[in-house]
Design a protein around this motif. Structure first.
Motif, PDB file in Angstrom:
ATOM      1  N   THR A  90       0.851  -1.195   0.000  1.00  0.00           N
ATOM      2  CA  THR A  90       0.000   0.000   0.000  1.00  0.00           C
ATOM      3  C   THR A  90       0.877   1.232   0.000  1.00  0.00           C
ATOM      4  N   GLU A  91       0.288   2.323  -0.385  1.00  0.00           N
ATOM      5  CA  GLU A  91       1.044   3.558  -0.508  1.00  0.00           C
ATOM      6  C   GLU A  91       1.521   4.026   0.863  1.00  0.00           C
ATOM      7  N   GLY A  92       2.757   4.431   0.925  1.00  0.00           N
ATOM      8  CA  GLY A  92       3.276   5.010   2.152  1.00  0.00           C
ATOM      9  C   GLY A  92       3.631   4.007   3.224  1.00  0.00           C
TER      10      GLY A  92
END
Lengths: 380, 305
Positions: free
Chosen positions: A325-327
């Motif tokens: 997932t992003e981040g």
């Protein structure tokens, strides 16, 4: 049978604190597991309880009698070791006879050759005890064999037999299953639990394997860095961990820890989305714990989060998707049962949602934060 | 087919292997030559020994025993077969059986006391935690470096002051503490898992009981190796018995028995002397042959040469 109380136990080896003021109460007939990563001091604690190691501070008492200064044999505890530690030159029966002989016979009666002549009746009763124990463990046909001629599981039973035969106040077990192969280990778990119910004795069991702790014990004490982080029934520890370390250690696959934050009202948000859950710490960063089974794949809607499938773990009954997932450098693990539709291909984009009432919220220091209010509808 | 292949691989001639074996066989011959001479001389008549005739066994023709004639017997009664004469003289002229018995008594007392002392020391050095353990072990290693001959004189003087020379005690006492034994057993005990000792403690054994009932039975291979080192060294020892046994021939150990045939008025008598040597060496060779495998195990396990 016995209550065991450890109070304020500390131990140092050189400059390292191995145990740091441990307090632990074990009730009669309880199966208590000390679980933790290697080097957390759980074996040392067990050895202090056994009397094989002396604590720097603190007391050990059994049935309200202080036994801190009493030598191991006189505490009437018995221990099963990881390496079984059977006497290699003695047969299984003689191995089981040794503790009985040392407890019940006088010095001349213990002498080889002359001893059995001096104390015929005593030896007869001892052998009867050995036979009874062997019957319970189903090792009667192994009594004449030497440990070298036994398989791992048989040695395990023989070691249990040696521990059981003298009817101790409590059984101490130091990772007794870790030298067995996986299938036998699972089998022995259930056998040990049955044995515990049958003997109605106090068991103190040390393991680094959280699944053993979860499956076998009445109560488990999660230890880390010389401290007991949480002590309670397995369900309680699993569903209600008091610190982030406990949450991380218990459960397989491990819990997902996702950074979150609160706004000025203390409302928690995850990946920038409000979870409509409040804690009493406004404007702070949090760690949010979500077990894989409390996450599930879903449609793309307002309340789900995107992720790219990087790895799929197939356990037969369940599939675990590892999502990027992003981040987040750590991947998020989502459980999905095999029956839940088709398998998604690696590298594809998918969405997942969380059961909000299963959120475990930890502060920055790692302590659990209580949820003040929660809107109980599932994020969907 | 496959059998054929393996046999070919096994019996294939390899020049490097052949050279190795030639060198080793040559070395073995050099080492064995004195034994060959000893055995051969123990079978031959004096004349054959002096003239170097008669091959390995000698002709075994009866010869005249001059000593017997000196005693006033008829010549016909004094004809003796060489090998019988040699071995008979060995046992008659010197009380060889007594010497052998002394040898057994001394070597086994030494070994027994060495074990009684070395095992507890080794156990403490390997398994118990106490202040100064490393220093004590360093001292043990240091003692390994002291040659016996360097301290022979002080030892002799101490024994003499105690009035112990010419006694079994003088033969045994100086050897009762074997630093080599302590070292060897300590190395072996290091390999025994701590759990076993803890299990014994839980079962109610005292520390001494652990040494004799748990450590000793597990240490049999190492103990065998040590036994061979110790017994060979003290059975063959000529130096120390020669120093402390000065008068009483009843206390002679087998190697001292060899002196009986040396420098007599009627010259050296090599036949009986070599027969004595054969008798002395045989028990050790037999023991070694029986314990060979254990011996090699024992040495390899200690990681020593």
């Amino acid at each position: 049978m016995a209550n065991i109380r450890l109070s304020n136990i500390s131990k140092r080896f050189g400059n390292t604190d191995v145990l740091n003021g441990i307090d632990l109460d074990i009730n009669d007939r309880e199966f208590v597991t000390l679980v933790g990563p290697s080097g957390c001091g759980k074996s040392t604690l067990l050895r202090i309880l056994a009397g094989l190691e002396s604590a720097d501070t603190g007391t050990v008492s059994i049935d309200d009698t202080d036994v801190t200064r009493i030598r191991p044999a006189d505490r009437n505890l018995s221990m099963v070791f990881q390496s079984y530690a059977l006497y290699p030159h003695l047969s299984v029966a003689q191995n089981m006879l040794t503790p009985l002989k040392l407890r019940d016979l006088s010095f001349p009666q213990r002498l080889p050759l002359i001893g059995p002549l001096l104390a015929k009746t005593e030896y007869k009763t001892l052998y009867q005890q050995i036979k009874n124990t062997a019957q319970i463990l189903k090792i009667e046909n192994l009594l004449d064999r030497k440990p070298g001629q036994l398989s791992g599981g048989q040695r395990q039973r023989a070691a249990l037999g040696r521990a059981m035969v003298r009817d101790p106040l409590a059984f101490l077990m130091d990772e007794p299953l870790s030298n067995l192969d996986a299938a036998l280990r699972v089998h022995m778990r259930s056998e040990l639990t049955q044995l515990h119910q049958r003997l109605r004795a106090t068991f103190v069991y040390v393991t680094h394997d959280q699944s053993e702790a979860l499956t076998m014990s009445d109560k488990m004490a999660v230890m880390m860095k010389g401290k007991i982080l949480q002590y309670g029934p397995p369900d309680e520890v699993y569903h209600n961990p008091q610190t982030i370390d406990v949450a991380r250690f218990i459960g397989s696959p491990a819990i997902n820890i996702i950074p979150g934050s609160t706004d000025e009202t203390g409302c928690v948000s995850l990946f920038g989305k409000s979870l409509e859950t409040h804690v009493s710490y406004p404007h702070s960063t949090l760690h949010i714990g979500l077990r894989p089974e409390h996450l599930s794949l879903s449609e793309n809607n307002g309340n789900s989060f995107p992720g790219i499938i990087r790895h799929i773990e197939n356990l037969g009954s369940d599939l675990f998707y590892h999502l990027e997932t992003e981040g987040m450098s750590q991947r998020i693990v989502v459980r999905s049962s095999q029956s839940e539709g088709k398998r998604l291909p690696l590298g594809s984009l998918t969405y997942f949602k969380a059961q909000k009432n299963k959120l475990l919220i930890f502060g920055e220091s790692g302590n659990r934060l209580t949820v003040k209010s929660q809107k109980l509808a599932e994020v969907a | 087919m496959s059998n054929f292949d393996t046999s070919q691989r096994i019996f294939r001639f390899s020049s490097s292997e052949a050279i190795k074996h030639v060198i080793l066989i040559f070395g073995a011959l050099i080492v064995l030559l004195p034994f060959y001479v000893m055995l051969s001389y123990s079978l031959k008549a004096p004349a054959e020994i002096m003239q170097n005739t008669g091959g390995f066994f000698g002709t075994q023709e009866p010869f005249r025993d001059d000593y017997c004639i000196k005693l006033g017997n008829a010549v016909a009664d004094c004809m003796v077969t060489p090998w019988i004469y040699n071995y008979q003289t060995a046992f008659e002229k010197a009380p060889l059986l007594r010497y052998l018995l002394n040898g057994i008594l001394v070597t086994f007392s030494i070994f027994f006391i060495q074990v009684v002392i070395a095992l507890p020391c080794a156990y403490a050095l390997a398994k118990l935690r106490f202040w100064g353990r490393e220093t004590v072990f360093a001292l043990v290693l240091f003692c390994l470096l002291i040659p016996v001959h360097a301290i022979a004189l002080p030892l002799y003087i101490m024994l003499a002051k105690l009035g112990l020379t010419n006694s079994y005690a003088a033969l045994v006492i100086p050897w009762t503490i074997s630093v080599f034994g302590i070292f060897l057993m300590r190395q072996f005990f290091m390999t025994i898992p701590d759990d076993l000792i803890d299990a014994a403690r839980m079962d109610g054994m005292s520390e001494y009981s652990i040494i004799w009932n748990v450590m000793l039975p597990s240490a049999i291979p190492a103990l065998m190796a040590f036994a061979i080192f110790s017994v060979v060294a003290h059975w063959n020892d000529y130096f120390w018995p020669r120093i402390v046994i000065t008068g009483n021939r009843d206390l002679f150990t087998p190697p001292l028995g060899l002196r009986e045939f040396k420098g007599d008025a009627d010259g050296d008598n090599f036949g009986p002397m070599m027969a004595t040597a054969v008798v002395i060496v045989t028990p050790l060779l037999v023991a070694f042959a029986l314990a060979q495998k254990r011996f090699i195990d024992g040495i390899t396990l200690s990681g020593m040469k």
